[in-house]
Design a protein around this motif. Structure first.
Motif: not given
Length: 206
Positions: A75, A86-87, A91, A95
């Motif tokens: 990041e 993101p989104g 993503r 994680y």
């Protein structure tokens, strides 16, 4: 951007963080610590109370734990393109599997190395990681469709962290073999940054 300071030992998980630092093209100072002495010294314990490596600092920012270091660097150096946008579904998977590596993979491999691997349904249910075979099967499932990397085609920080765990597990025999592991390991370990990082760590071993 202020330069980073990287605390490590070449015979440690610090090799994962080194690879990530090389992948993002960070400028950093390396501080090699020795087990039982400088790694347990008060000034280092103030940074990492566990007295373990790796640790990365920038100014007042202190990041420990390989998964956290990889996530933070991805990041902090977005231009390296090592984290999915993101989104996106990727993503979420990023994680999910990063923390699978920090949780079930780490726990299963360590527990088995100490002679404990849950076998009964009750033990499997109580152990958050299940057992070593289940962990290996889950990892193999990520590669079952012949994908190039763990999230598909693009290389990401997940390949640095979880890929290192797969590679080390096979190198030292602590992770059962599964279809796709060998070819995947060869692909990621042949990356320029991975080769460069290994060279730096090997040189630090004297």
């Amino acid at each position: 951007m202020t330069a980073l300071k990287f605390y490590t030992n070449p015979m440690s998980r610090g090799r994962i963080a080194r690879w990530m630092l090389e992948e993002v093209g960070a400028e950093y100072e390396t501080v090699v610590l020795e087990y039982g002495t400088t790694m347990k010294a008060p000034d280092y314990l103030a940074l990492n109370p566990m007295g373990k490596v790796p640790t990365v600092t920038r100014g007042d920012t202190v990041v420990t734990e390989c998964a956290a270091i990889c996530l933070w660097l991805a990041e902090d150096y977005p231009e390296a393109g090592l984290a999915p946008a993101p989104g996106t579904p990727e993503r979420g998977a990023y994680y999910r599997w990063m923390l699978f590596g920090a949780g079930p993979v780490e726990a299963a491999v360590t527990a088995a190395a100490f002679g404990y691997d849950p076998e009964t349904p009750e033990a499997y249910g109580r152990a958050g990681w299940g057992n070593l075979a289940a962990v290996a099967d889950a990892l193999a499932g990520l590669l079952a469709d012949g994908r190039t990397h763990l999230l598909g085609e693009p290389f990401s920080a997940l390949d640095v962290y979880l890929g290192s765990q797969i590679a080390w597990g096979r190198q030292f025999g602590t992770l059962p073999d599964r279809p796709g592991f060998d070819a995947y390991i060869a692909r990621i370990m042949g990356r320029e940054a991975a080769v460069r990082a290994r060279g730096l760590d090997d040189a630090a071993m004297g």
